[in-house]
Enzyme design. Structure first.
Site, PDB file in Angstrom:
ATOM      1  N   LYS A 202      29.559 -26.084 -12.393  1.00 43.71           N
ATOM      2  CA  LYS A 202      29.885 -26.953 -13.534  1.00 43.71           C
ATOM      3  C   LYS A 202      29.215 -28.319 -13.455  1.00 43.71           C
ATOM      4  O   LYS A 202      29.465 -29.185 -14.299  1.00 43.71           O
ATOM      5  CB  LYS A 202      31.406 -27.118 -13.635  1.00 43.71           C
ATOM      6  CG  LYS A 202      32.109 -25.791 -13.914  1.00 43.71           C
ATOM      7  CD  LYS A 202      33.578 -25.978 -14.246  1.00 43.71           C
ATOM      8  CE  LYS A 202      34.224 -24.635 -14.559  1.00 43.71           C
ATOM      9  NZ  LYS A 202      35.636 -24.755 -14.984  1.00 43.71           N
TER      10      LYS A 202
ATOM     11  N   LYS B  39      57.703 -15.908 -36.666  1.00 46.55           N
ATOM     12  CA  LYS B  39      58.143 -15.399 -35.370  1.00 46.55           C
ATOM     13  C   LYS B  39      57.957 -13.884 -35.308  1.00 46.55           C
ATOM     14  O   LYS B  39      58.354 -13.151 -36.218  1.00 46.55           O
ATOM     15  CB  LYS B  39      59.609 -15.746 -35.140  1.00 46.55           C
ATOM     16  CG  LYS B  39      60.154 -15.232 -33.814  1.00 46.55           C
ATOM     17  CD  LYS B  39      61.632 -15.540 -33.657  1.00 46.55           C
ATOM     18  CE  LYS B  39      62.182 -14.924 -32.384  1.00 46.55           C
ATOM     19  NZ  LYS B  39      63.634 -15.157 -32.229  1.00 46.55           N
TER      20      LYS B  39
ATOM     21  N   ASP C 263      35.523 -25.010 -22.043  1.00 48.55           N
ATOM     22  CA  ASP C 263      35.680 -25.566 -20.700  1.00 48.55           C
ATOM     23  C   ASP C 263      35.437 -27.078 -20.784  1.00 48.55           C
ATOM     24  O   ASP C 263      34.294 -27.527 -20.906  1.00 48.55           O
ATOM     25  CB  ASP C 263      34.682 -24.906 -19.746  1.00 48.55           C
ATOM     26  CG  ASP C 263      34.950 -25.250 -18.292  1.00 48.55           C
ATOM     27  OD1 ASP C 263      35.271 -26.420 -18.018  1.00 48.55           O
ATOM     28  OD2 ASP C 263      34.836 -24.363 -17.439  1.00 48.55           O
ATOM     29  N   ILE C 264      36.499 -27.848 -20.739  1.00 52.74           N
ATOM     30  CA  ILE C 264      36.410 -29.286 -20.995  1.00 52.74           C
ATOM     31  C   ILE C 264      35.492 -29.966 -19.994  1.00 52.74           C
ATOM     32  O   ILE C 264      34.561 -30.694 -20.363  1.00 52.74           O
ATOM     33  CB  ILE C 264      37.815 -29.924 -20.958  1.00 52.74           C
ATOM     34  CG1 ILE C 264      38.691 -29.335 -22.063  1.00 52.74           C
ATOM     35  CG2 ILE C 264      37.718 -31.446 -21.103  1.00 52.74           C
ATOM     36  CD1 ILE C 264      40.154 -29.762 -21.986  1.00 52.74           C
TER      37      ILE C 264
ATOM     38  N   ASN D 275      51.525 -22.771 -18.170  1.00 56.91           N
ATOM     39  CA  ASN D 275      51.492 -22.620 -16.717  1.00 56.91           C
ATOM     40  C   ASN D 275      52.506 -23.568 -16.089  1.00 56.91           C
ATOM     41  O   ASN D 275      53.235 -24.266 -16.793  1.00 56.91           O
ATOM     42  CB  ASN D 275      50.077 -22.864 -16.172  1.00 56.91           C
ATOM     43  CG  ASN D 275      49.532 -24.212 -16.587  1.00 56.91           C
ATOM     44  OD1 ASN D 275      50.082 -25.261 -16.235  1.00 56.91           O
ATOM     45  ND2 ASN D 275      48.450 -24.199 -17.356  1.00 56.91           N
TER      46      ASN D 275
END
Length: 402
Positions: free
Chosen positions: A341, A289, A306-307, A210
């Site tokens: 959370k 590759k 999900d940390i 990202n």
């Protein structure tokens, strides 16, 4: 007002090649408002002259314990009482050894015994000398005595070796000097911070990632350090130099970040999940590759751990701050994440707005708790981080007062 305004700094210089940087260090400290007096060993004078340092400091340079004129007024005791801090840069292996042995056979080592001021040393030596058991034992001794160890840095050395041992650069030493006099609101706290993106491999040359630059997380780490916290920074792949003084752990994937976060959170009082962690990873990473063949290619993705949610489920969880980078319905999604959370706070930003968020030097945040919200207006990420750290600490103190 500048943080170092009217601060009295004794700069001790010993005989290493890094002494050539000290006129610039003196100049930069004075620019920040400090009054600097220089003490040199005989070895230091082989690399830089007292006249040079006198010119840039505007003060007489002391270089002898047996100076009859200075010692008429017990000059070494006067210097020891005058200092707000004694900084030794560069600090050679020889000087470190003599200080650790309690010796006082020159003016600089005598000052170390005679002063009540805090003492910081910036080691400078060959990488093998730094790693030598004797040097490490001496550093451990000085640390136990309350000395502040600034560095060393890593890189190419004058001898041609590469590794730990370089004296920290002048801007880093000036920052550490300024940070020393900042009020330490976070003293005794240990912050664990994640920053940057993660990379999820597709094959040996491609990955999913990202736009996160890591700038916000690194700015938070720097602000927490300045406020007195011990900081562990778990970082995805970025191009930023970590703040001096933090414990940096470099990772690539979300799985690696998850593992390191769970391992180090046991020591943390506060966990700030600032990293932009990939939600999914490729189910089957190709060992070679992948060659271009068809017009379309399908990847099977599976969800990453999900940390922040996993840490929030721990029985002895720390104070937890999440981040929400959103492009729409910012408050709705942030509050939902906060409750779902089980977080203490969540900092949300609208990354769809130009000039803030990913890759920008500026940011604006809204900090949500279960009962309120606080706006941090658009500013540089370092200013935003300073305000955010202060707000987090306010909520942290409220939680542990009740």
């Amino acid at each position: 007002m500048q943080i170092l305004q009217d601060k009295k700094i004794v700069l001790g210089i010993s005989g290493g090649i890094a002494a050539y940087k000290t006129p610039e260090l003196v100049r930069r400290l004075k620019e920040q408002g400090a009054d600097v007096r220089v003490v040199m060993t005989d070895g230091a004078k082989a690399f830089i002259t007292p006249l040079t340092l006198q010119a840039v400091s505007g003060n007489h340079v002391s270089d002898s314990l047996l100076d009859t004129q200075a010692e008429l007024a017990m000059g070494h005791i006067e210097l020891a009482k005058w200092a707000d801090i004694l900084i030794i840069a560069p600090a050679t292996a020889d000087l470190i050894a003599r200080i650790a042995a309690g010796m006082a056979n020159d003016l600089l080592s005598t000052l170390c015994l005679a002063t009540d001021a805090p003492i910081a040393i910036a080691p400078a030596m060959n990488q093998k000398m730094w790693h030598a058991p004797a040097t490490q034992r001496n550093i451990e001794t000085l640390t136990q005595w309350g000395y502040h160890i600034w560095g060393p840095g890593s890189g190419e050395q004058a001898c041609g070796d590469v590794g730990l041992g370089r004296m920290l650069d002048v801007p880093d030493l000036v920052t550490l000097s300024s940070d020393f006099f900042v009020e330490k609101h976070l003293a005794g706290q240990h912050w664990l911070i994640t920053a940057g993106p993660t990379r999820e491999a597709i094959d040996p040359v491609r990955y999913i990632s990202n736009h996160s630059s890591g700038k916000m997380g690194y700015a938070i780490a720097h602000a927490a350090l300045r406020a007195g916290a011990k900081v562990t920074l778990i970082s995805g792949p970025v191009t930023i130099t970590p703040p001096v003084g933090c414990h940096i752990i470099n990772v690539e994937s979300a799985a690696e970040m998850h593992q390191q976060a769970l391992e180090h959170v046991k020591e943390a009082t506060t966990f700030v999940a600032c990293a932009a962690v990939a939600d999914y990873r490729v189910a089957n990473v190709a060992q070679e590759k992948i060659k271009k063949s068809n017009d379309a290619m399908q990847l099977d993705l599976i969800k990453n751990h999900d940390i922040v949610a996993d840490i929030a489920q721990l029985a002895d969880k720390p104070f937890i701050v999440g981040f929400a980078a959103e492009t729409q319905n910012v408050e709705q999604y942030a509050r939902g994440k906060l409750m779902r959370k089980n977080l203490d706070l969540i900092a949300a930003n609208d990354v769809a707005k130009a000039g803030q968020g990913f890759n920008s030097d500026d940011n604006a945040l809204t900090l949500f708790s279960a009962v309120d919200k606080t706006e941090i207006p658009l500013a540089s990420k370092h200013i935003v981080a300073k305000k955010l750290v202060s707000l987090i600490n306010e909520h942290y103190q409220q939680r542990y007062r009740t």
